[in-house]
Design an enzyme around this catalytic site. Structure first.
Site, PDB file in Angstrom:
ATOM      1  N   HIS A  14       0.846  -1.195   0.000  1.00  0.00           N
ATOM      2  CA  HIS A  14       0.000   0.000   0.000  1.00  0.00           C
ATOM      3  C   HIS A  14       0.877   1.239   0.000  1.00  0.00           C
ATOM      4  O   HIS A  14       2.087   1.179   0.151  1.00  0.00           O
ATOM      5  CB  HIS A  14      -0.962   0.008   1.194  1.00  0.00           C
ATOM      6  CG  HIS A  14      -0.318   0.265   2.517  1.00  0.00           C
ATOM      7  ND1 HIS A  14      -0.813   1.179   3.410  1.00  0.00           N
ATOM      8  CD2 HIS A  14       0.773  -0.262   3.105  1.00  0.00           C
ATOM      9  CE1 HIS A  14      -0.062   1.183   4.504  1.00  0.00           C
ATOM     10  NE2 HIS A  14       0.902   0.324   4.342  1.00  0.00           N
ATOM     11  N   HIS A  39       5.061   0.135  -0.414  1.00  0.00           N
ATOM     12  CA  HIS A  39       5.725  -0.710   0.574  1.00  0.00           C
ATOM     13  C   HIS A  39       4.677  -1.697   1.072  1.00  0.00           C
ATOM     14  O   HIS A  39       3.497  -1.559   0.762  1.00  0.00           O
ATOM     15  CB  HIS A  39       6.314   0.114   1.731  1.00  0.00           C
ATOM     16  CG  HIS A  39       5.296   0.703   2.654  1.00  0.00           C
ATOM     17  ND1 HIS A  39       4.544   1.816   2.316  1.00  0.00           N
ATOM     18  CD2 HIS A  39       4.881   0.324   3.890  1.00  0.00           C
ATOM     19  CE1 HIS A  39       3.715   2.112   3.325  1.00  0.00           C
ATOM     20  NE2 HIS A  39       3.900   1.211   4.295  1.00  0.00           N
ATOM     21  N   HIS A  41       3.379  -4.981   4.088  1.00  0.00           N
ATOM     22  CA  HIS A  41       3.392  -5.548   5.440  1.00  0.00           C
ATOM     23  C   HIS A  41       2.859  -6.973   5.398  1.00  0.00           C
ATOM     24  O   HIS A  41       2.092  -7.332   4.507  1.00  0.00           O
ATOM     25  CB  HIS A  41       2.494  -4.738   6.384  1.00  0.00           C
ATOM     26  CG  HIS A  41       2.872  -3.321   6.526  1.00  0.00           C
ATOM     27  ND1 HIS A  41       3.887  -2.893   7.358  1.00  0.00           N
ATOM     28  CD2 HIS A  41       2.384  -2.195   5.929  1.00  0.00           C
ATOM     29  CE1 HIS A  41       3.996  -1.581   7.270  1.00  0.00           C
ATOM     30  NE2 HIS A  41       3.092  -1.134   6.405  1.00  0.00           N
ATOM     31  N   HIS A  80      -1.405 -10.638  -1.101  1.00  0.00           N
ATOM     32  CA  HIS A  80      -0.482 -10.452  -2.223  1.00  0.00           C
ATOM     33  C   HIS A  80      -1.048  -9.497  -3.273  1.00  0.00           C
ATOM     34  O   HIS A  80      -0.887  -9.694  -4.467  1.00  0.00           O
ATOM     35  CB  HIS A  80      -0.057 -11.798  -2.822  1.00  0.00           C
ATOM     36  CG  HIS A  80       0.854 -12.545  -1.911  1.00  0.00           C
ATOM     37  ND1 HIS A  80       0.376 -13.284  -0.865  1.00  0.00           N
ATOM     38  CD2 HIS A  80       2.200 -12.620  -1.867  1.00  0.00           C
ATOM     39  CE1 HIS A  80       1.405 -13.811  -0.212  1.00  0.00           C
ATOM     40  NE2 HIS A  80       2.526 -13.419  -0.791  1.00  0.00           N
TER      41      HIS A  80
END
Length: 136
Positions: A14, A39, A41, A80
């Site tokens: 995101h 980036h 998470h 993903h």
């Protein structure tokens, strides 16, 4: 009242930004999380539902059904994926963990209610140190 919590995991990219602002302005607000190249998470999602125990079957909601709903409505749309570009329920939202928790709530509330479960809490853990809980 009985509470049931299901934990799921997903990985997603995101970028936190507001489209009407320059990259410099977004960087002032969101810092490194506004990287124009994105980036990601490895998130942990915890969904807690509540209901009254059915004494004939021993629970109020089948945990497998809870898993199916979460996966169908949320995980397949996020895992993903780039949540800014590929996740329908994040369209028009700044991709913060707060917005994500609220959007997940909105996705799950009706399907869970149709199963007789009341949504109690959506917890999104972005890192081991940062998480958001939303109670509607």
């Amino acid at each position: 009242m009985i509470y049931l919590t299901r934990r799921e995991r997903f990985s997603a990219a995101h970028r936190m930004f507001r489209s009407g602002l320059s990259d410099e302005e977004n960087n002032k607000i969101y810092g490194k999380c506004s990287n124009p190249l994105w980036h990601g998470h490895n998130y942990v999602l915890k969904v807690t539902v509540k209901g009254e125990l059915d004494p004939d079957i021993g629970y109020f909601m089948n945990a497998t059904r809870l898993k199916e709903i979460i996966n169908e409505k949320v995980i397949v749309k996020l895992d993903h994926k780039n949540m800014n570009l590929e996740t329908d329920f994040m369209a028009g939202r700044v991709a913060t963990t707060e917005s994500l928790a609220m959007a997940i709530w909105d996705e799950l509330k009706a399907p869970l209610a149709a199963e007789g479960a009341l949504l109690h809490c959506v917890r999104v853990e972005e890192t081991e140190n940062n998480y958001v809980e939303y109670y509607g």
